[in-house]
Write an enzyme that holds these catalytic residues in place. Structure first.
Site, mmCIF file in Angstrom:
data_model
loop_
_atom_site.group_PDB
_atom_site.id
_atom_site.type_symbol
_atom_site.label_atom_id
_atom_site.label_comp_id
_atom_site.label_asym_id
_atom_site.label_seq_id
_atom_site.Cartn_x
_atom_site.Cartn_y
_atom_site.Cartn_z
ATOM 1 N N CYS A 84 0.842 -1.202 0.000
ATOM 2 C CA CYS A 84 0.000 0.000 0.000
ATOM 3 C C CYS A 84 0.882 1.258 0.000
ATOM 4 O O CYS A 84 1.578 1.499 -0.978
ATOM 5 C CB CYS A 84 -0.955 -0.047 1.178
ATOM 6 S SG CYS A 84 -2.363 1.037 0.941
ATOM 7 N N TYR A 85 0.925 2.036 1.092
ATOM 8 C CA TYR A 85 1.793 3.225 1.075
ATOM 9 C C TYR A 85 3.233 2.843 0.739
ATOM 10 O O TYR A 85 3.933 3.571 0.026
ATOM 11 C CB TYR A 85 1.749 3.968 2.425
ATOM 12 C CG TYR A 85 2.691 5.152 2.444
ATOM 13 C CD1 TYR A 85 2.327 6.341 1.819
ATOM 14 C CD2 TYR A 85 3.961 5.059 3.015
ATOM 15 C CE1 TYR A 85 3.203 7.417 1.773
ATOM 16 C CE2 TYR A 85 4.846 6.130 2.976
ATOM 17 C CZ TYR A 85 4.452 7.309 2.350
ATOM 18 O OH TYR A 85 5.315 8.373 2.305
ATOM 19 N N HIS A 177 -3.568 -5.424 0.784
ATOM 20 C CA HIS A 177 -2.953 -5.848 2.057
ATOM 21 C C HIS A 177 -2.894 -7.375 2.173
ATOM 22 O O HIS A 177 -3.887 -8.000 2.522
ATOM 23 C CB HIS A 177 -3.755 -5.265 3.228
ATOM 24 C CG HIS A 177 -3.575 -3.795 3.356
ATOM 25 N ND1 HIS A 177 -2.573 -3.230 4.089
ATOM 26 C CD2 HIS A 177 -4.251 -2.763 2.790
ATOM 27 C CE1 HIS A 177 -2.640 -1.913 3.998
ATOM 28 N NE2 HIS A 177 -3.647 -1.605 3.208
ATOM 29 N N GLU A 179 -1.474 -8.995 4.452
ATOM 30 C CA GLU A 179 -1.414 -9.393 5.867
ATOM 31 C C GLU A 179 -2.781 -9.581 6.504
ATOM 32 O O GLU A 179 -2.882 -10.187 7.562
ATOM 33 C CB GLU A 179 -0.577 -8.379 6.661
ATOM 34 C CG GLU A 179 -1.186 -6.989 6.850
ATOM 35 C CD GLU A 179 -0.993 -6.047 5.653
ATOM 36 O OE1 GLU A 179 -0.792 -6.536 4.531
ATOM 37 O OE2 GLU A 179 -1.085 -4.818 5.859
ATOM 38 N N GLY A 232 -1.637 -13.196 37.648
ATOM 39 C CA GLY A 232 -2.529 -14.317 37.366
ATOM 40 C C GLY A 232 -2.909 -14.376 35.890
ATOM 41 O O GLY A 232 -3.532 -15.322 35.441
ATOM 42 N N ASP A 235 0.621 -13.472 30.648
ATOM 43 C CA ASP A 235 2.008 -13.029 30.499
ATOM 44 C C ASP A 235 2.820 -13.217 31.779
ATOM 45 O O ASP A 235 3.905 -13.798 31.750
ATOM 46 C CB ASP A 235 2.070 -11.562 30.053
ATOM 47 C CG ASP A 235 1.266 -11.322 28.789
ATOM 48 O OD1 ASP A 235 1.028 -12.309 28.065
ATOM 49 O OD2 ASP A 235 0.866 -10.177 28.525
ATOM 50 N N SER A 236 2.282 -12.725 32.898
ATOM 51 C CA SER A 236 3.100 -12.839 34.114
ATOM 52 C C SER A 236 3.194 -14.296 34.559
ATOM 53 O O SER A 236 4.189 -14.703 35.163
ATOM 54 C CB SER A 236 2.595 -11.927 35.229
ATOM 55 O OG SER A 236 1.366 -12.349 35.732
ATOM 56 N N LYS A 381 1.443 -12.252 21.573
ATOM 57 C CA LYS A 381 0.605 -12.969 22.540
ATOM 58 C C LYS A 381 0.448 -14.457 22.196
ATOM 59 O O LYS A 381 0.539 -15.315 23.066
ATOM 60 C CB LYS A 381 -0.780 -12.298 22.558
ATOM 61 C CG LYS A 381 -1.638 -12.697 23.709
ATOM 62 C CD LYS A 381 -1.273 -11.889 24.918
ATOM 63 C CE LYS A 381 -2.195 -12.062 26.067
ATOM 64 N NZ LYS A 381 -1.787 -11.185 27.183
#
Ligand code: XMP
Length: 525
Positions: A84-85, A177, A179, A232, A235-236, A381
């Site tokens: 695109c751009y 796009h 993606e 909890g 991630d942690s 994630k």
């Protein structure tokens, strides 16, 4: 690291889809990083990518006041793919012509393929004589003439140049796009670019980095002690599992019970710790009961931002006090993940536009003079989840819906009171239990109950009741930036509503939130 030997550089020109490009490449099995559009030659040489992808962005390549692609890239002999751009800027800088189109193209489009290109070699099914792509467009500018040495590979109804290439120099441009998942052959095109054009081997796999991370943590920490604020969340918990595996009892976890947690949440965290977060090692967990401090400070506060500030500041205070009781701590571990890194870089003047910045209750004091350990800094994630699985964490943690740092305080409109928290916890538990019972929990991205501090009339048997109202909220989303309300079955909603009204006697009415984001947000405050 061998897994990062072949890598791709994604340059960010401010598209909301930049992160998606990087996630898709990692899924394909190639390590990549997002850097700012104005990457320096030295940074580029140190990173040593085998290819570069130029993202889309809000600028217009038809104007002089625009972001340029660094010139040295065109002579670097490294394959470039402009999206695109990224394509429009490439066309403009190399001598093509770009204009602002009178007709914006947004949504689905068909791209007719008019010429051969190695970018499409394994993408189009030649046995079926496939000559078109189903793509997702979102642009205002169009390239009307390609630079010298380029050919037009594909065109659509509104773009005479929907795809261009200089095959010899390995420079490619896509107006659409690849993606976004609406572009049917998008992943295949990206795969073709990184594997065939850039000759990257697919070495990247987050589950293979466990041993490497464990080794690095051991080296960094040596015999010293590490403090981790445990929430909890995924991630942690993954950081806890990694640290437990690496350094066992040199880890000290602090879990702040701010009184704004869900039903039985403290007990659940305790149970996970007893099981060593899947690692088999034990470590020190300190649960700080700070309910009174938080709730006292929140009393009489109605404004959502003021509530968030009080909670954030109080958290830091409580955490610091607890840390002050410990001796010999040299490191502070945090569950920072790659999107946090990208977004905070964007906040500091990078290009990606922030729709909403989230203040994780984890923004810890800078004067604690502890060295930081952030083992998930390079991971998305879904990669953190894969790592968690590899580390043996139960799916109840790995697939847990996100829970905001300020906890139930943003799910009680206005002032937070103990009575309201008690109602909300019981109602929320019913919704979550039933989602699990009906195997719907993992089909929605996030679900919870919101407490409305208003009363409504109801009737039980022969008597009238005048009680509180709650709303059920369930959404589906990929990135939490946009979301649609989940189309949960009516029978399911009926069951949850009846259970809440029968079992939570303070509630006389249950509603279902049918707002999508935007214009609403996922949380109510
Ligand atoms: P919104 O409400 O902005 O939420 O649509 C998007 C996602 O972010 C979570 N959220 C927060 N997380 N601190 C956090 O750590 C916050 O202040 C916060 N506010 C919203 C929300 O639960 C959803 O997953």
């Amino acid at each position: 690291m061998e897994l990062q030997k072949d890598k791709i550089l994604v340059l960010d020109f401010g598209s909301q889809y930049t992160q998606l490009i990087a996630r898709k490449l990692r899924e394909i099995g190639v390590y990549c990083e997002i850097h700012s559009h104005d990457v320096s030659k030295q940074e580029f040489e140190v990173f040593a990518p085998k290819g570069v992808i130029l993202s889309g962005g809000p600028d217009s390549a038809a104007e002089t006041n625009r972001l340029d692609i660094p010139e040295f890239l065109f002579t670097s002999n490294v394959p470039l793919l402009g999206i695109c751009y990224g394509m429009q800027a490439m066309a403009k800088q190399l001598g093509g012509e770009v204009i602002k189109s009178t007709q914006k193209e947004f949504g689905f489009a068909k791209v007719q393929i008019d010429a051969e290109s190695k970018l499409l070699d394994s993408v189009l099914d030649s046995s079926k004589n496939e000559r078109s792509l189903d793509v997702w467009m979102s642009h205002g500018d169009v390239v009307i003439s390609v630079p010298p040495g380029f050919s037009v590979v594909g065109s659509s109804a509104n773009s005479s140049v929907a795809m261009m290439a200089n095959e010899e120099r390995n420079l490619f441009g896509l107006q659409f796009h690849p993606e976004v998942h609406h572009t049917k052959q998008g992943k295949a095109i990206l795969e073709q670019f990184v594997k065939a054009v850039c000759a990257c081997e697919t070495l990247w796999n987050p589950t293979n980095i466990v041993e490497d991370l464990v080794e690095k943590i051991r080296e960094q920490v040596a015999g010293k002690k590490v403090l981790l604020g445990l929430s909890g969340g995924v991630d942690s918990s993954v950081v806890a599992a990694l640290l437990a595996r690496s350094i066992g009892d040199q880890l000290i976890c602090v879990f702040v019970d701010n009184g704004l947690l869900r039903f039985d949440e403290v007990e659940q965290v305790q149970k996970m710790v007893e099981k060593g977060f899947g690692s088999g090692s034990s470590f020190d967990l300190r649960i700080v009961d700070a309910e009174d401090v938080f709730l006292d400070r929140l009393s009489d506060t109605n404004d959502p931002e003021a509530k968030r500030k009080i909670i954030g500041n109080t958290f830091i205070e409580v955490f610091e006090k607890e840390a002050g009781k410990l001796n010999d701590i040299q490191f502070l571990a945090q569950g920072t993940i790659y999107p946090d890194v990208i977004e905070s870089a964007a906040g500091k003047g990078g290009k990606a536009h922030l729709i909403k910045s989230h203040h994780n209750v984890g923004g810890l004091p800078s004067d604690m003079s502890l060295e930081l350990i952030e083992p998930l800094r390079q991971l998305f994630k879904d990669e953190v989840r894969q790592l968690g699985r590899q580390l043996g964490l139960p799916s109840s943690i790995i697939n847990r819906h996100p829970f905001p740092g300020p906890g139930l305080a943003v799910r009680i409109l206005g002032e937070v009171k103990r009575e309201f928290l008690s109602v909300l916890r019981r109602a929320d538990k019913i919704l979550i239990d039933e989602l699990h019972n009906h195997e719907l929990y993992e089909k929605v991205s996030q679900a919870f109950v919101v407490f409305l501090p208003i009363k409504s009339v109801g009737v039980v048997g022969d008597s009238r009741r005048y009680d509180y109202v709650v709303s059920l909220r369930a959404v589906e989303t990929l990135d939490f930036m946009t979301a649609t309300w989940a189309r949960l079955p009516h029978e399911f909603l009926d069951l949850v509503s009846r259970r809440i009204m029968n079992e939570v006697e303070e509630v006389s009415r249950v509603t279902y939130d049918i707002s999508s984001k935007p214009p609403s947000t996922i949380e109510w405050e």
